[in-house]
Design an enzyme around this catalytic site. Structure first.
Site, PDB file in Angstrom:
ATOM      1  N   HIS A  91       4.964   0.749  20.637  1.00  0.00           N
ATOM      2  CA  HIS A  91       4.475  -0.537  21.139  1.00  0.00           C
ATOM      3  C   HIS A  91       2.990  -0.513  21.401  1.00  0.00           C
ATOM      4  CE1 HIS A  91       8.507  -1.507  23.219  1.00  0.00           C
ATOM      5  NE2 HIS A  91       8.626  -1.174  21.964  1.00  0.00           N
ATOM      6  N   ASP A  93       5.713   4.474   4.199  1.00  0.00           N
ATOM      7  CA  ASP A  93       6.986   5.163   4.023  1.00  0.00           C
ATOM      8  C   ASP A  93       7.087   5.810   2.653  1.00  0.00           C
ATOM      9  OD1 ASP A  93       8.504   5.083   6.389  1.00  0.00           O
ATOM     10  OD2 ASP A  93       8.677   2.915   6.163  1.00  0.00           O
ATOM     11  N   GLU A 136       9.826   1.449  -0.733  1.00  0.00           N
ATOM     12  CA  GLU A 136       9.392   2.444   0.252  1.00  0.00           C
ATOM     13  C   GLU A 136      10.069   3.789   0.036  1.00  0.00           C
ATOM     14  OE1 GLU A 136       8.599   0.458   4.275  1.00  0.00           O
ATOM     15  OE2 GLU A 136      10.598  -0.285   3.761  1.00  0.00           O
ATOM     16  N   CYS A 181       1.527  -3.350   1.120  1.00  0.00           N
ATOM     17  CA  CYS A 181       1.298  -3.716   2.515  1.00  0.00           C
ATOM     18  C   CYS A 181       1.245  -2.506   3.439  1.00  0.00           C
ATOM     19  CB  CYS A 181       2.351  -4.706   3.000  1.00  0.00           C
ATOM     20  SG  CYS A 181       4.023  -4.054   2.937  1.00  0.00           S
TER      21      CYS A 181
HETATM   22  C1  PEP Z   1       5.218   0.880   5.088  1.00  0.00           C
HETATM   23  O1  PEP Z   1       6.159   1.659   5.208  1.00  0.00           O
HETATM   24  O2  PEP Z   1       4.225   1.093   4.379  1.00  0.00           O
HETATM   25  C2  PEP Z   1       5.217  -0.397   5.828  1.00  0.00           C
HETATM   26  C3  PEP Z   1       4.321  -1.314   5.582  1.00  0.00           C
HETATM   27  O3  PEP Z   1       6.163  -0.551   6.786  1.00  0.00           O
HETATM   28  P1  PEP Z   1       6.101   0.134   8.218  1.00  0.00           P
HETATM   29  O4  PEP Z   1       4.774   0.782   8.361  1.00  0.00           O
HETATM   30  O5  PEP Z   1       6.340  -0.946   9.201  1.00  0.00           O
HETATM   31  O6  PEP Z   1       7.236   1.111   8.134  1.00  0.00           O
HETATM   32 MG    MG Z   2       7.992   0.991   6.145  1.00  0.00          MG
END
Ligand code: PEP
Ligand code: MG
Length: 755
Positions: free
Chosen positions: A363, A628, A604, A675
């Site tokens: 958080h 990921d 991912e 992303c």
């Molecule tokens: C990622 O895994 O790159 C992603 C954008 O998701 P998170 O970082 O929330 O796991």
């Molecule tokens: Mg992710």
């Protein structure tokens, strides 16, 4: 053997400083192995010599006096070979060197093992005997195991000592670096304010006080309060407990007695330590002693002492609560920072955050990113309890903390802070210009959001859409699942704020390191476990409520996109689509007038890379979560600072995977976005653009830097650069080649040295 090892390690762990730790080691190892000598030599980083630091059996006057160069004697030989050396007659070895100070010639047999921590040879642990004999296999493996276990303890003791600027040899130590993981980008220089969790004895820092009388008084009052509590508890329970059970309270009262615990604490306070620190020292020593006892009844007493200690501490902290003073440039340090702690510091004084526990998904890290405060998480080796008041450098780009910075390092980071400020100010003008390359290629830059606080910052920086709205964030800051209506309202705010720009909402991605307090998931391997889509397909009620809320929220706005996390098989997409269509028809049945939004799959997991062709056929777009994907492709936990050096999004395997996904998207005529954090790394963004990525989605802080860089380059140059680096087989080489090329183009100012 395991028991002996455990006991020694435990005892060493509770030592208050390095010399005490080392003297415990040599005593206990000599006893356990029944040898005549046990010694520890540590490699002094200043002089690069092995110094005799502790011994049982050799002349104690030689401690701190005898030292050997790294190529000298048997000690140097063990260190250089990084292997045990087991000799029947040490003097006969060509590398043997005689030191008159140690009286060493009397010992024939020699067993030396290196002490290695994270590839660094820290020293050598040696046992010796008069009798000429080879140490047997079990003795050798005991010493090797001992040394492996002690390496971490010694490293910790060394780091604890050096944070105040002095190494174990009394030399000045500067720029002590602690590796962690990035929490929020940016760098900060400031003064540590250590915030303690309530009544956690292990987290109490050392603090030297001048008003000893006041501390004694505080302690006296706390002791009295706990005594009263104990009496009250005892009489309250007298009706329910048998007399022998009630006797526990007498034991407590006895421990609290002035002559026992109370007295010991008072003695330490009189030497200048504050009451909380003195209490910690005494209680830990008692706990250590009890825990080492063989009698299980007495071992159990350790938890009584711990409990008592916590109770006294709670009163001391209650009294000390108002004392926290926040200097300008406060760097808040805690074992586990919470959003509440963050809220206690005046905003204008807070420049950085350091948390020993937690990850980039905690958080507080999410909040810090939204507020733009440089943050480092998971600084597990940080002796944070001893850091109050110290000057620290927080590098949130690389996940590093430095204590006791040298002039040069401070200057370097001050320069970075200044450059960053100037860059941000300079880049403000970029807000309303499009991201177009010199040869006219238009690259859409979107943002990742979670909190409402992200919205203003994102729009401020010229975001053209939201590529990832992490819906778990509003779930994480509640104490129960938000209802459909509540979710609808939250999502509506996001959609309205960005309207008419598109907002990509990811369905709930919990599990891994993202926990909901009200929906605990306990697993041995959470990142390979019940995570993301796996949870929500098993709980269609959660998935349906969430997607219905998203759809309802989009009525009249039509800028919603939905994205599915952690997909590893096509049938997961089939099931999710089935539920989505069901949610859509339910919402329409309720009278809402909404279209089915575009749906995408997150790539991912390696399995999804190899099925990108099939997956893209099923949906409207693919979005790569490189955080990921890097973790799973390289088998490197993204939140583990011990393997952070191996986590590299520019690894050739990651680049090959991205190209494979881009190829699948191009063949299907569907867009691909990225992303993960990689999209916000300006240098990496050049490669992603060259691969044919259609959207880059990143944190708002980095967006202007990426835009600046892409506007200074040609797509054709980017493609040539990609062709060059894709031939390389090493992530570091990829990074340096890429950076060098961009620097040669005069574009170095936005490059970070990130992994
Ligand atoms: C990622 O895994 O790159 C992603 C954008 O998701 P998170 O970082 O929330 O796991
Ligand atoms: Mg992710």
């Amino acid at each position: 053997m395991l028991n002996t090892l455990r006991r020694i390690v435990q005892e060493v762990n509770s030592a208050r400083d390095l010399p005490t730790a080392l003297s415990i080691i040599v005593q206990r190892v000599r006893e356990a192995m029944g040898t005549e000598v046990c010694s520890v030599y540590l490699l002094d980083p200043g002089s690069t010599r092995y110094v005799l630091m502790a011994t049982e059996g050799l002349n104690k006057d030689a401690v701190g006096v005898v030292s050997l160069a790294t190529n000298e004697g048997l000690i140097g030989y063990v260190g250089a070979r990084e292997e045990p050396l087991n000799l029947e007659d040490a003097a006969a070895h060509p590398r043997f060197r005689y030191f008159v100070e140690t009286g060493e010639e009397r010992y024939a047999s020699f067993l030396g093992v290196p002490i290695i921590h994270h590839r660094r040879v820290m020293g050598v642990l040696v046992v010796q005997q008069k009798e000429r004999r080879q140490f047997d296999e079990s003795e050798e493996s005991f010493l090797v195991t001992m040394s492996a276990q002690l390496a971490g303890v010694i490293a910790h003791a060394e780091a604890t000592g050096s944070i105040r600027g002095l190494g174990w040899g009394g030399e000045v130590v500067q720029d002590t670096r602690f590796d962690a993981v990035p929490g929020a980008p940016g760098v900060a220089i400031g003064q540590a304010v250590v915030v303690l969790p309530p009544a956690d004895l292990g987290a109490v820092p050392d603090k030297i006080v001048t008003d000893i009388g006041a501390e004694l008084q505080l302690f006296g009052k706390a002791l009295e309060s706990v005594r009263r509590d104990m009496q009250a508890l005892s009489s309250k329970l007298s009706a329910q407990l048998r007399p022998e059970e009630l006797a526990l309270f007498d034991v407590y009262q006895m421990m609290l007695d002035d002559a026992a615990l109370g007295n010991e604490v008072t003695d330490i306070i009189k030497r200048g330590q504050w009451a909380q620190g003195a209490l910690r020292e005494v209680v830990n020593a008692h706990i250590g002693r009890f825990e080492m006892m063989d009698d299980p009844y007495l071992r159990e007493r350790a938890s009584d002492v711990k409990d008592l200690g916590r109770r006294i501490l709670a009163y001391l902290q209650e009294a000390g609560k108002r004392e926290l003073v926040f200097p300008d440039n406060t760097i808040l340090v805690s074992e586990e920072l919470s959003p509440v702690m963050l809220g206690e510091v005046p905003k204008e004084k807070l420049v950085g955050l350091v948390s020993v526990l937690g990850s980039g998904s905690s958080h507080v890290a999410i909040l810090a990113r939204a507020m733009g405060i440089p943050t480092v998480m998971g600084a597990v080796d940080l002796p944070y309890t001893r850091m109050d008041g110290l000057e620290l450098i927080v590098d949130g780009n690389h996940g590093e903390v430095y204590s006791n910075p040298s002039q040069e390092l401070r200057r370097h980071y001050l320069e970075l802070v200044r450059e960053e400020r100037e860059l941000v100010q300079g880049l403000e003008t970029l807000r309303s210009v499009p991201c177009v390359t010199l040869d006219g290629y238009r690259m859409p830059l979107w943002v990742n959001t979670g909190l409402l606080a992200d919205v203003a910052r994102s729009l401020d920086r010229g975001a053209e859409g939201v590529g990832l709205y992490r819906t778990e964030v509003p779930f994480m800051i509640q104490d129960r699942f938000p209802s459909e209506k509540e979710q609808q309202a939250i999502y509506r705010e996001q959609l309205e704020a960005f309207h008419p720009l598109p907002v990509t909402m990811r369905t709930l991605d919990i599990g891994g390191d993202k926990a909901l307090t009200y929906f605990p998931i306990r697993e041995d391997n959470p990142f390979l476990g019940w995570r993301g889509i796996r949870v929500t397909l098993d709980h269609p009620e959660i998935f349906l409520v969430q997607t219905r809320a998203m759809l309802k929220a989009s009525q009249g706005l039509d800028n919603l996109r939905i994205m599915l996390p952690m997909i590893s098989s096509v049938y997961e997409v089939e099931e999710a689509l089935h539920l989505l269509h069901r949610a859509h028809s339910e919402v329409c049945d309720e009278g809402f007038d909404v279209h089915m939004p575009p749906v995408g799959v997150m790539i991912e997991v390696p399995a999804a890379v190899y099925q990108a062709r099939e997956l893209v056929q099923m949906v409207d777009f693919l979005s790569v979560g490189t955080n990921d994907l890097t973790q799973y492709l390289l088998a490197v936990d993204r939140n583990n600072p011990r393997v952070a050096d191996l986590y590299h999004s520019l690894h050739p395997a990651v680049l090959q995977a991205l190209i494979k996904i881009a190829t699948a998207c191009r063949a299907a005529g569907k867009p691909m976005s990225v992303c993960g954090e990689m999209a916000g790394d300006p240098a990496a963004a050049v490669l992603l653009m060259a691969m044919g990525c259609d959207v880059l989605s990143m944190n708002a802080t980095n967006l202007p830097k990426v835009k600046w860089l892409l506007r200074q380059i040609r797509l054709s140059d980017a493609r040539a650069l990609l062709d060059e680096v894709i031939e390389l087989d090493n992530p570091y080489l990829v990074q340096s080649t890429l950076h060098l090329a961009l620097r040669n183009l005069g574009l170095g100012k936005v490059l970070s040295q990130g992994r």
